[in-house]
Design an enzyme around this catalytic site. Structure first.
Site, PDB file in Angstrom:
ATOM      1  N   HIS A  20     -18.823 -24.906  -4.675  1.00  0.00           N
ATOM      2  CA  HIS A  20     -18.960 -26.305  -4.275  1.00  0.00           C
ATOM      3  C   HIS A  20     -18.080 -27.233  -5.102  1.00  0.00           C
ATOM      4  O   HIS A  20     -18.075 -28.446  -4.850  1.00  0.00           O
ATOM      5  CB  HIS A  20     -20.406 -26.786  -4.322  1.00  0.00           C
ATOM      6  CG  HIS A  20     -21.293 -26.157  -3.291  1.00  0.00           C
ATOM      7  ND1 HIS A  20     -22.670 -26.305  -3.304  1.00  0.00           N
ATOM      8  CD2 HIS A  20     -21.018 -25.379  -2.218  1.00  0.00           C
ATOM      9  CE1 HIS A  20     -23.193 -25.647  -2.276  1.00  0.00           C
ATOM     10  NE2 HIS A  20     -22.210 -25.066  -1.607  1.00  0.00           N
ATOM     11  N   CYS A  68     -20.162 -18.170   0.309  1.00  0.00           N
ATOM     12  CA  CYS A  68     -20.254 -19.553   0.768  1.00  0.00           C
ATOM     13  C   CYS A  68     -19.046 -19.834   1.659  1.00  0.00           C
ATOM     14  O   CYS A  68     -17.937 -19.385   1.360  1.00  0.00           O
ATOM     15  CB  CYS A  68     -20.266 -20.502  -0.431  1.00  0.00           C
ATOM     16  SG  CYS A  68     -20.277 -22.258  -0.009  1.00  0.00           S
ATOM     17  N   HIS A  69     -19.256 -20.585   2.729  1.00  0.00           N
ATOM     18  CA  HIS A  69     -18.164 -20.814   3.681  1.00  0.00           C
ATOM     19  C   HIS A  69     -17.389 -22.098   3.412  1.00  0.00           C
ATOM     20  O   HIS A  69     -16.577 -22.512   4.238  1.00  0.00           O
ATOM     21  CB  HIS A  69     -18.703 -20.825   5.114  1.00  0.00           C
ATOM     22  CG  HIS A  69     -19.935 -21.661   5.302  1.00  0.00           C
ATOM     23  ND1 HIS A  69     -21.021 -21.224   6.023  1.00  0.00           N
ATOM     24  CD2 HIS A  69     -20.272 -22.883   4.837  1.00  0.00           C
ATOM     25  CE1 HIS A  69     -21.963 -22.164   6.016  1.00  0.00           C
ATOM     26  NE2 HIS A  69     -21.524 -23.173   5.315  1.00  0.00           N
ATOM     27  N   ASN A  96     -28.729 -21.206  -2.641  1.00  0.00           N
ATOM     28  CA  ASN A  96     -28.310 -22.126  -3.689  1.00  0.00           C
ATOM     29  C   ASN A  96     -29.434 -22.340  -4.695  1.00  0.00           C
ATOM     30  O   ASN A  96     -30.606 -22.144  -4.368  1.00  0.00           O
ATOM     31  CB  ASN A  96     -27.904 -23.470  -3.060  1.00  0.00           C
ATOM     32  CG  ASN A  96     -26.573 -23.381  -2.359  1.00  0.00           C
ATOM     33  OD1 ASN A  96     -25.625 -22.802  -2.872  1.00  0.00           O
ATOM     34  ND2 ASN A  96     -26.496 -23.941  -1.156  1.00  0.00           N
TER      35      ASN A  96
END
Length: 428
Positions: A199, A169-170, A147
């Protein structure tokens, strides 16, 4: 033999999870694993852990470790990036300095001043990685976990447009998994689509046997007042689509919550949460180094990087979620800025799926996020320190919390505190 390089392998818990998932695939059990870190002690710990994971998995990989990045990258097929430039000390600075000016943050790794300065100190390392890969493994895929994801992918698209990059990204996977648990539906029986930015993407479709599951979520929320004390539930109720990252993250991407004591209390927002997470990670690392303990094997690979590698090596098609530069993928978000969309991976590579326009209210929330990232990347590319301050000016939480004079003074203080971790041109 497939060669998989880990940059930042000293993030030992994540390295262990990724290796466990990689070795779960028989076709990758004899891969060449190259571990790289700039910290000798962490590299030694990661190497020992890799051997334990391989033994527990019944895998027979070739594992080597090196502090020489160029030696690590030479001949790579896949490069997994998990670096954190400046480690805990830099993260502490990202929180402590803004707090002196009255700015609240929760995670500080995506946008906001924490995300801006994390990006600025990460970009020079990414540029070096990209240059090394262009020379030593030009056909390799860079699978980025570091990130700020969207800023990093956008920056790489600007400075190394030929580099093959997927940001992984999970958050989408675990968001849908959690929603399914909330309404008592097996995750394996649902289908879903999401799109937006990392996000801060949105669950656009969530179905079981063709039936919309959002009404069931509405019933669960109506029946449980405590559910309504979550930031992302609050956002969902007002915007109509569920956001794909935790409430801790979501609170600091918008102007409506962190400046208000009452909202922090109502929605139980953990100000400064990432400092505690980071401190816990240090304790976990120390405990792992002292006693790695038994290796627990997972039944199914859940992280995207092992799935991507397996699909590209074997031709097994999979649909994942990836962060890539926006080239007509989401019509009402900025061209070139990294977006998070579904992608199909197989032996031919990765094919991000065009998602059209987002619902207008979702795009309106995403655009300020993108503006912060665009200005931060522009600061790094042009070497203009004013753009750093302007990125902070347009950040929603920062703009809602501080005066312009305070924003500029805070950026000055952060620049001084981070020192030579930042690009030389931006140290003014």
């Amino acid at each position: 033999m497939t060669t998989i390089v880990f940059l930042g392998a000293g993030s030992v818990v994540f390295t262990r999870e990724l290796l466990t998932d990689i070795f779960a695939f028989p076709e990758l059990a004899d891969a060449r694993i190259v571990l790289h870190d700039i910290d000798n002690e962490r590299l030694e710990t990661a190497s020992a852990l890799a051997a334990r994971v391989a033994e527990a998995s019944g895998a027979r990989p070739e594992v080597r470790a090196t502090t020489d990045r160029r030696a690590a990258l030479d001949g790579a097929d896949f490069v997994i990036n998990t670096i954190q430039v400046g480690m805990y000390a830099a993260t502490r600075t990202d929180f402590d300095v803004p707090a002196r000016f009255g700015l609240r943050q929760t995670i500080g790794d995506t946008i906001g001043v924490g995300g801006i300065f994390r990006g600025l100190r990460t970009f020079p390392v990414l540029a070096g990685i990209a240059a090394d890969m262009a020379e030593l493994c030009p056909d390799a895929w860079l699978l980025n976990y570091t990130n700020p994801m969207a800023m990093n992918v956008t920056y790489l698209a600007r400075v190394a447009p030929r580099l093959r990059v997927l940001g992984l990204c999970h958050s989408v996977h675990w968001t849908v998994h959690g929603l399914c648990e909330l309404i008592g539906v097996p995750f394996e029986e649902v289908s879903y689509d999401s799109a937006g930015v990392n996000h801060q993407a949105w669950i656009l479709r969530w179905e079981r046997d063709g039936a919309d599951l959002y009404p069931a979520l509405d019933e669960a929320i109506a029946a449980d007042p405590e559910l309504r004390r979550r930031v992302r539930v609050d956002l969902y109720r007002r915007l109509g689509y569920y956001p794909t990252e935790t409430s801790e993250h979501s609170a600091e991407y918008v102007p409506w919550y962190l400046r208000h004591d009452a909202e922090i209390a109502r929605l139980r927002i953990p100000v400064g949460a990432y400092l505690g997470i980071s401190e816990d990670n240090l304790l976990v690392y120390a405990a792992t180094r002292a006693d790695p303990g038994p290796v627990e094997l997972r039944r199914d690979a859940t992280e995207y990087a092992p799935q991507v590698i397996h699909s590209m090596v074997t031709g097994t098609p999979r649909r994942i979620v990836a962060n890539v530069a926006n080239r007509g993928l989401i019509g009402n978000l900025p061209d070139g800025f990294a977006v998070e969309v579904p992608a199909v991976v197989d032996a031919t590579g990765a094919r991000p799926q065009p998602m059209g326009d987002l619902p207008p209210q979702l795009a309106a929330v995403n655009r300020p996020y993108a503006s912060v990232g665009e200005l931060t990347v522009a600061a790094a590319v042009t070497g203009d320190p004013r753009l750093v301050r302007q990125a902070a000016m347009v950040d929603p939480n920062t703009a809602a919390s501080l005066t312009l004079d305070a924003i500029w003074a805070m950026c000055d203080a952060l620049t001084e505190a981070h020192g030579d971790l930042l690009p030389e041109a931006l140290r003014a």
